[in-house]
Design an enzyme around this catalytic site. Structure first.
Site, PDB file in Angstrom:
ATOM      1  N   THR A  55      -0.280   1.326   6.695  1.00  0.00           N
ATOM      2  CA  THR A  55      -0.565   0.134   5.921  1.00  0.00           C
ATOM      3  C   THR A  55      -0.590  -0.936   6.754  1.00  0.00           C
ATOM      4  OG1 THR A  55       0.676  -1.144   4.196  1.00  0.00           O
ATOM      5  CG2 THR A  55       1.840   0.265   5.738  1.00  0.00           C
ATOM      6  N   THR A  86       0.847  -1.168   0.049  1.00  0.00           N
ATOM      7  CA  THR A  86      -0.010  -0.037  -0.044  1.00  0.00           C
ATOM      8  C   THR A  86       0.946   1.384  -0.138  1.00  0.00           C
ATOM      9  OG1 THR A  86      -1.747  -1.084   1.162  1.00  0.00           O
ATOM     10  CG2 THR A  86      -1.700   1.299   1.409  1.00  0.00           C
ATOM     11  N   ASP A 146      -9.167  -0.581   5.204  1.00  0.00           N
ATOM     12  CA  ASP A 146      -8.789   0.778   5.972  1.00  0.00           C
ATOM     13  C   ASP A 146      -8.647   1.835   5.193  1.00  0.00           C
ATOM     14  OD1 ASP A 146      -6.462  -0.771   5.594  1.00  0.00           O
ATOM     15  OD2 ASP A 146      -5.403   0.827   6.847  1.00  0.00           O
TER      16      ASP A 146
END
Ligand code: ASP
Length: 261
Positions: free
Chosen positions: A181, A130, A161
Site C-alpha cells: 500500500t 488500500t 500498483d
C-alpha cells in the site's frame, strides 16, 4: 475471518478473498464501498490475487460497477487464460460470470467525498486505505491479494500498483506472499512485491532483510508499506510512513492490531 477459514482447513486463497470482501464492504476502507474519488468525481477500482503454489494470478483494473473487485480478480485467475482485465471488458466478463453490476454511486461515501474536496483545496496527499491480505495455509501454500480505489483525485484511467502482479501483489511458495500500500507509481517502478521474492530466491535474503531493503533503501520515506509472509510463517509489516493499519492472526493464538510504529 481469515483465521476461522484457515483453522477449519480452508485454503489460503479463500481466506484472502473473504477477508478482502469484508474490507470491500466496510466504508472505512478505500476498496469497494468507500473507494476514493477520481478527479472526475467517480470511482475506479483495482484488485488482484495470486496463488503462491502455482504462480497463477488474476487482476482487474478500472472497474466502476463491481461491488467486490477481489472476487472478480479471482474469477479472472480461475476462469480465463488472462491475468489482467480492465474497464468495460472486465465488467462484461463480470456479467458473464453472473455478477450483478451496481451504479457507480453505490461506492459514494461522505468521508471520501470530503477528503476529495479537501485534497482539491489544498492539493495535499489524500488518505490511503488500500486493503491487502497475505496468508500461509496449513497446506504450506502462500497467497496474497490487494484491493483499492486507488489514490484520491487520480486521473480517470490511471491504474496503480494494486492490480499489477509483481508491483502491489505477489505470491510464490519459494519466496513470499506480499501485498503493498502506498504511492502506487513507486511500487510499479520498483516492482516491490516481486522484488521481495527475488531477493529471497536469488540472493538468499530472509523475509525481514528483504523487506528492510525494499521499504527503507529502495523506496523513499512516505512511499508506503507492505505486509508479507513466507513459507515458514515468518511475517513482516514494514512501512516508511507515519503509520499503517495492520493486523496479524496465527494458529498459535497471536492476534494483534496496530496503527503506528
Ligand atoms: N497503492 C494504491 C494505489 O496507488 C493506493 C494506496 O495504497 O493507498 O492505487
Amino acid at each position: 475471518i481469515g483465521k476461522d477459514i484457515l483453522a477449519n482447513g480452508g485454503r489460503g486463497l479463500d481466506a484472502v478473498e473473504q477477508v478482502l470482501r469484508y474490507f470491500e464492504s466496510d466504508p472505512k476502507f478505500n476498496a469497494g464501498i468507500g473507494a476514493v474519488y477520481t478527479s472526475a468525481g467517480t470511482h475506479e477500482m483495482d484488485a488482484s490475487i495470486m496463488n503462491g503454489k502455482d504462480l497463477s494470478a488474476g487482476a482487474v483494473a478500472g472497474v466502476e460497477h463491481v461491488k467486490h473487485p477481489i472476487s472478480l480478480a479471482r474469477l479472472v485467475m480461475e476462469k480465463t487464460s488472462h491475468v489482467l482485465l480492465a474497464y468495460q471488458g472486465a465488467e462484461q466478463f463480470a456479467e458473464k460470470m453472473g455478477i450483478k453490476l451496481v451504479p457507480n454511486s453505490y461506492f459514494d461515501t461522505k468521508l471520501r467525498y470530503n477528503q476529495w474536496q479537501e485534497y482539491r483545496k489544498r492539493l495535499e496527499e489524500g488518505k490511503h486505505g488500500t486493503v491487502g491480505c497475505v496468508v500461509l495455509d496449513e497446506y504450506g501454500n502462500l497467497a496474497a491479494g490487494t484491493s483499492t480505489g486507488g489514490m484520491t483525485n487520480k486521473m480517470p484511467g490511471r491504474i496503480g500498483d494494486s492490480p499489477i502482479i509483481g508491483a502491489g501483489t505477489y505470491a510464490d511458495n519459494n519466496g513470499s506472499a506480499v501485498s503493498g500500500t502506498g504511492w502506487g507509481e513507486k511500487f510499479i517502478i520498483h516492482d516491490v512485491a516481486f522484488n521481495m521474492t527475488a531477493l529471497m530466491k536469488y540472493k538468499g535474503y530472509s523475509l525481514k532483510k528483504a523487506a528492510n531493503e525494499i521499504i527503507h533503501k529502495i523506496l523513499q520515506p512516505n512511499d508506503g508499506g507492505i505486509i508479507a509472509v513466507d513459507k515458514k510463517g515468518n511475517y513482516v509489516m514494514e512501512f516508511n510512513t507515519l503509520g499503517m493499519f495492520r493486523g496479524v492472526a496465527t494458529s498459535s493464538g497471536k492476534f494483534e492490531i496496530k496503527i503506528w510504529k
